[in-house]
Design a protein around this motif. Structure first.
Motif, PDB file in Angstrom:
ATOM      1  N   SER A   1      22.869  -3.723  26.712  1.00  0.00           N
ATOM      2  CA  SER A   1      24.162  -4.388  26.841  1.00  0.00           C
ATOM      3  C   SER A   1      24.601  -4.482  28.291  1.00  0.00           C
ATOM      4  O   SER A   1      25.621  -5.097  28.586  1.00  0.00           O
ATOM      5  N   GLY A   2      23.864  -3.880  29.163  1.00  0.00           N
ATOM      6  CA  GLY A   2      24.262  -3.874  30.571  1.00  0.00           C
ATOM      7  C   GLY A   2      23.442  -2.849  31.294  1.00  0.00           C
ATOM      8  O   GLY A   2      22.256  -2.672  31.024  1.00  0.00           O
ATOM      9  N   TYR A   3      24.075  -2.126  32.153  1.00  0.00           N
ATOM     10  CA  TYR A   3      23.401  -1.219  33.073  1.00  0.00           C
ATOM     11  C   TYR A   3      23.381   0.194  32.494  1.00  0.00           C
ATOM     12  O   TYR A   3      24.411   0.692  32.037  1.00  0.00           O
ATOM     13  N   LEU A   4      22.228   0.830  32.492  1.00  0.00           N
ATOM     14  CA  LEU A   4      22.087   2.240  32.131  1.00  0.00           C
ATOM     15  C   LEU A   4      22.484   2.516  30.684  1.00  0.00           C
ATOM     16  O   LEU A   4      22.824   3.644  30.344  1.00  0.00           O
ATOM     17  N   ALA A   5      22.455   1.481  29.857  1.00  0.00           N
ATOM     18  CA  ALA A   5      23.053   1.650  28.532  1.00  0.00           C
ATOM     19  C   ALA A   5      22.314   0.877  27.461  1.00  0.00           C
ATOM     20  O   ALA A   5      21.661  -0.125  27.726  1.00  0.00           O
ATOM     21  N   GLN A   6      22.445   1.388  26.251  1.00  0.00           N
ATOM     22  CA  GLN A   6      22.113   0.626  25.059  1.00  0.00           C
ATOM     23  C   GLN A   6      23.331   0.667  24.157  1.00  0.00           C
ATOM     24  O   GLN A   6      23.988   1.701  24.043  1.00  0.00           O
ATOM     25  N   SER A   7      23.601  -0.454  23.532  1.00  0.00           N
ATOM     26  CA  SER A   7      24.716  -0.532  22.609  1.00  0.00           C
ATOM     27  C   SER A   7      24.211  -0.953  21.246  1.00  0.00           C
ATOM     28  O   SER A   7      23.097  -1.469  21.113  1.00  0.00           O
ATOM     29  N   SER A   8      25.028  -0.727  20.261  1.00  0.00           N
ATOM     30  CA  SER A   8      24.694  -1.170  18.919  1.00  0.00           C
ATOM     31  C   SER A   8      25.715  -2.219  18.523  1.00  0.00           C
ATOM     32  O   SER A   8      26.825  -1.908  18.096  1.00  0.00           O
ATOM     33  N   LEU A   9      25.366  -3.458  18.738  1.00  0.00           N
ATOM     34  CA  LEU A   9      26.296  -4.562  18.536  1.00  0.00           C
ATOM     35  C   LEU A   9      25.620  -5.668  17.733  1.00  0.00           C
ATOM     36  O   LEU A   9      24.394  -5.831  17.803  1.00  0.00           O
TER      37      LEU A   9
END
Lengths: 184, 842
Positions: free
Chosen positions: B792-800
């Motif tokens: 989802s962006g920097y340094l991250a994973q999202s659950s969307l």
């Protein structure tokens, strides 16, 4: 013209490198104070081993440039007697004799400092434990600006800007002698 | 008995003022004589001791009567007076406001006091919308240059009054009624410190205020130092904005929509705090790379919640209440991480139970894995799971199923040793002085870690057996199948060297194929996104390069250019083969494991980029880019980039066109110094004009005195794009470094009929999140492909959910999913715009 004594100069270079240890910090701080905070350019001038200091060789000139607290300082290697190295502060201006082979070393005690001198097509850096070496021939007289930036940090332009001046040997000798007088 | 507003106000006034008076008197009793009877001060005595410091306000952001997010940063440098009111109050408030209006006139009439600001805080945020407060302001003749009205959410205002102003508050019996509050006027100094509290309704109270105001004005004012000097009004900014806006008509993508930062109205009170190693003890170090923002519906209510990672102090989880409002549930969720400095955050369903679990990376003190109970309550299972790591300097973490067993495995990047073991206040670990030369010292490298998910919430470190021995200075990675062989490969970014591509050979083995596939990569890569930017059905790779922009000063106007090779880092510093893309790279997939770098043709170069986030911001069926960008102290302001996709041909710069830039205030307080005290030997106190010096000659130094605030550029690090307020368009949330976040709410759905489709994948044979699935949506003649990688962006994973804009299409005909298991599934529509599809793997 005196001839270059390579073993002597290498020994002197080795001593100059050892002089970058923290125990030498007090000397450096004093010289920095003379030239404005954080900035000094000192020269160790090699005149060949066991020769009087006023007889400065111009065929090979060694300049050790060191960074501390993002400020540069420098040293020619000059050895009047084995084991004796003289340091001469010169601000941020390094004069070189036209025609000399210049051996330049870069070191840093703390931060990373870039060293860029576009006029002589030099671009390198110094960082603790990562020394650099250059050789170039002072072929064209003139003034060559250098500057250093800390990577990804402060430009510190005032502290790290300076220049190399390539000039006739007589002028170079006079310059070094003046710096020697200042350092006494 | 039901309390009415009048009763509440009377009670509140009694309760709160009594409590406030106790606080005030208690403090004064120990530090200074009562304010109303000060002893005559000899002329040579500094009057600064005469006013106590009752409280220091936190860095708050609320919403003003114009609907703008504004807060303490905007008030810094000014003396201001606060009161607390609400518009529908019929008893005390009119009296308080009348006295405030009188005060406004008195101040305006005296030149020495005309710059003093008045701020009225609403204690009835649900009712006191900006328009209500604007009317209230007009009714009372408030001059907006002098007197502003602030509101927010009930909890945000309540917390600020209670924990910031240290005033007693209470909720009445009717939760719809305002927070009970004080009738005091509060005097606040230029540094946001409360210096006095006064009964607004008594002549004695107001006289004390006037007296103390005189004393405060007589104090030596704090000194502001802007670094660089033109920080507040950089010469290039207005021209940049004007040029982009003037050229907007040439943007071949829908751009008639705009974003408004509504963080002040959202209830999000998170404030990122940076290490002191990039502040008062400034050095160039990886701390300045910032931290993540990750998004997932943690409690299963259908609304995405936000997790902000902090560097110093607690990270925060905000529950989405709908309509752009949030509440802090960090403590109750069990995520009050504050004992270590953290970097990245990744939500993923590690146990296939249908809820997002959370992995957080940290510096030296170990990484953390939390299991979600499905209701947003997290349990630390780090030790049991065996994923604390090597106590290195961990950064981005990527969940992907490398062995195809239906369980999400984990790759954790470790940067390298950029700190020492020495601890000090304000920085968990003191940084090394030459951090960005770390790649030249093999003893400082830290191997990244590949974990295999064994099931039962247990992981095994399989780094060695897999052959994925990655020791570069890496902070981020993306997983995608670059060669179409059905197995996810791993592209690992290097921030000080070449990026590396690890080919998944199957059987749990990886092989390095970096230079064969990507002969040239950025040298200073920060973030990456995998998406089909040109609509050819093949997944492309976008990589941002920040460090190259740091190799020499990036001048205004050069942000869109690749770096000049002549001023790039010297080869000895690069320590590579020297084949680099000197800036952002857009590797466009040609098929057959061939990529062409065409970032310049696509216009995706920008200045000082960190994390890219991808989303169809104008819902036209083409993915757009938001790049969190810019640096802070002591560099110039730059701002974020927003790039609109022009039909897969190129991207158009649009951050000024759509209201992302510029910020209302470009700078934020960065370093606080007491130059007559503990900080007297600090460079700035000793008179450096600024750390960034201009000119070649030494300048005379004039030491600074008193309190000095050094201000620095504001800059983001990470962002997430999702539909924050549930109105059908995509919004943007940032995590800004040493600053408050931004919550950019789009008005696309209010200005246009948005056609979009949202997809939630549910894996069965594949991992439950469907991470690694490739989704193809057909609508009319247009086909879109997205990789469901959670990035989802920097340094991250999202659950969307995956979001597909449909442009003008009235429906989508079909959705094809290629699951990680290899199964292909086609779901046929037509699907009407606005549909949220849940697709379960057959």
């Amino acid at each position: 013209m005196r001839r270059f004594d390579a073993p002597c100069l290498l020994a002197s270079l080795s001593r100059a490198l050892r002089a970058t240890h923290p125990t030498d910090a007090s000397n450096r701080l004093r010289s920095r104070a003379q030239c404005g905070r954080g900035l000094a350019l000192s020269l160790l001038v090699s005149t060949g081993c066991a020769r009087p200091p006023q007889e400065i060789p111009i065929d090979v000139v060694q300049v050790s440039v060191k960074a501390q607290d993002t400020a540069w300082s420098a040293a020619y290697l000059f050895q009047a007697a084995p084991g004796a190295v003289r340091e001469v502060a010169t601000g941020r201006e390094v004069h070189l004799p036209l025609g000399a082979n210049v051996e330049l070393s870069l070191e840093s005690r703390d931060f990373i400092c870039l060293f860029a001198m576009p006029g002589l097509q030099l671009r390198d850096f110094a960082a603790p434990g990562v020394a650099g070496r250059f050789q170039f021939r002072a072929e064209r007289s003139g003034s060559y600006e250098f500057r250093g930036d800390e990577m990804c940090g402060l430009p510190h332009t005032e502290k790290t800007r300076g220049r190399f001046v390539i000039e006739e040997p007589a002028a170079f000798q006079a310059w070094v002698h003046d710096r020697e007088k200042e350092s006494r | 008995m039901k309390l009415n507003a009048r009763t509440i106000m009377i009670l509140a006034g009694l309760l709160a003022f009594a409590a406030g008076a106790l606080v005030v008197q208690g403090l004064r009793g120990s530090t200074a004589p009562a304010a109303s009877h000060p002893p005559p001060a000899p002329a040579f005595v500094q009057p600064k001791a005469s006013l106590p410091i009752l409280a220091t306000l936190p860095d708050f952001v609320l919403e003003n009567e114009r609907g703008e997010s504004t807060g303490l940063t905007e008030l810094r440098g000014k003396i201001w007076i606060a009161d607390f009111i609400f518009a529908r109050c019929g008893s005390t408030c009119p009296l308080i406001t009348a006295k405030f209006a009188e005060l406004a006139k008195q101040l305006a009439a005296q030149p020495a006091q005309s710059a003093i600001q008045l701020v009225s805080f609403s204690v009835d945020p649900e009712f006191d919308t900006p328009s209500v407060l604007a009317k209230y302001a007009a009714d009372h003749g408030a001059d907006s240059k002098q007197w502003r009205f602030l509101s927010g959410t009930r909890s945000a205002v309540r917390t600020l009054i209670e924990k910031g102003f240290k005033l007693a508050v209470a909720d009445g019996q009717d939760p719809a009624m305002p927070v009970m509050h004080s009738q005091s006027f509060l005097l606040v100094d230029q540094l946001g410190r409360v210096r006095g509290a006064y009964d607004s309704l008594t002549p004695e109270g107001r006289a004390d205020l006037a007296s103390d105001l005189g004393k405060l004005l007589a104090e030596p004012p704090p000194n502001d130092l802007f670094v660089p000097a033109d920080l507040e009004h950089p010469s290039w900014l207005a021209a940049r904005k004007a040029a982009q806006v003037a050229g907007a008509s040439t943007i071949a993508a829908a751009h008639d929509f705009s974003f408004t930062d509504q963080i002040g109205a959202s209830g999000i009170a998170f404030r990122h705090t940076s290490s002191i190693d990039v502040g008062k003890y400034y050095r160039a170090i990886h701390y300045d790379h910032g931290t993540a923002i990750a998004v997932a519906d943690v409690d299963g209510d259908g609304l995405p919640d936000i997790f902000f990672v902090n560097q110093i102090g607690k990270s925060a989880l905000y529950r989405n209440l709908g309509g752009g409002k949030f509440e802090d549930i960090t403590e109750s969720a069990g995520l009050a991480i504050g004992d270590r400095s953290c970097v990245g955050a990744s939500f993923a369903d590690i146990d296939n139970d249908g809820d997002p679990d959370l992995f957080v990376t940290c510096i030296r003190d170990g990484n953390l894995l939390f299991e979600n109970d499905g209701h947003g309550h997290f349990t630390d299972i780090t030790a049991k799971a065996g994923v604390a790591g090597t106590h290195g300097h961990s950064s981005g973490a990527v969940f992907f199923d490398f062995d195809g067993d239906g369980l999400l495995d984990l790759f954790v990047t470790n940067v390298g040793q950029y700190t020492t073991e020495k601890k000090r206040e304000g920085s968990p670990y003191e940084g090394v002085l030459d951090a960005f030369a770390g790649h030249l010292h093999s003893e400082r490298s830290e191997r990244s870690i590949l974990y295999r998910n064994l099931g039962g919430n247990k992981f095994a470190d399989v780094t060695e057996s897999s052959g994925l021995m990655h020791t570069a200075w890496s902070g981020e990675a993306v997983a995608f199948d670059y060669d179409g062989d059905g197995k996810p490969d791993l592209y690992v970014l290097s921030m000080q060297g070449h990026d590396e591509l690890w080919h998944n050979l199957g059987g749990g083995k990886f092989a390095r194929v970096s230079r064969e596939i990507f002969p040239s990569t950025p040298w200073g890569a920060m973030g990456a996104s995998v998406f089909d930017w040109n609509g050819d059905g093949k997944l492309d790779l976008f990589v941002t390069d920040m460090h190259t922009d740091m190799s020499s000063e990036l001048q205004p106007g050069d942000e869109k250019k690749k770096h000049d090779p002549a001023t790039m880092f010297p080869p000895r510093f690069l320590a590579t083969d020297g084949h680099h893309v000197l800036g952002n790279a857009l590797f466009t997939n040609q098929g057959g494991a061939k990529f062409v770098e065409n970032s310049d043709a696509a216009n995706v170069e920008n200045g000082w980029p960190w994390g890219p986030s991808v989303g169809d911001l104008n819902a036209d069926g083409w993915p757009d880019l938001f790049i969190a960008s810019g640096m802070n102290y002591p560099f110039r302001y730059l701002g974020n980039s927003l790039l609109l996709n022009e039909g897969g041909k190129r991207f158009a710069d649009a951050e000024y066109v759509v209201g992302i830039e510029p910020r209302a205030r470009l700078s934020t307080p960065w370093i606080e110094l007491e130059c007559d005290g503990a900080d007297a030997q600090q460079d700035l106190c000793r008179g450096e004009p600024s750390p960034v010096m201009v000119g070649d000659q030494p300048k005379p130094r004039t030491p600074r005195h008193g309190h000095v605030t050094a201000w620095a550029s504001r800059a983001s690090r990470s962002a997430a794009i999702f539909d924050v307020d549930g109105d059908g368009d995509l919004d943007i949330v940032t995590n800004n470094y040493n600053d408050v976040p931004q919550l950019f709410i789009s008005d696309l759905a209010q200005r246009h009929t948005v056609h979009s489709l949202s997809l939630k994948l549910v894996g069965t044979r594949s991992n439950r999140d469907g991470i690694g699935a490739i989704v193809t949506v057909k609508s009319g003649a247009h086909t879109q492909v997205q990789l469901n990688d959670g990035k989802s962006g920097y340094l991250a994973q999202s659950s969307l959910p995956l979001y597909f804009g449909l442009g003008d299409a009235s429906s989508a005909e079909s959705v094809k999913v290629r699951w990680p298991s290899g199964k292909e599934q086609v779901v046929r529509g037509p699907f009407k715009p606005g549909a949220v599809l849940r697709i379960t793997e057959p």
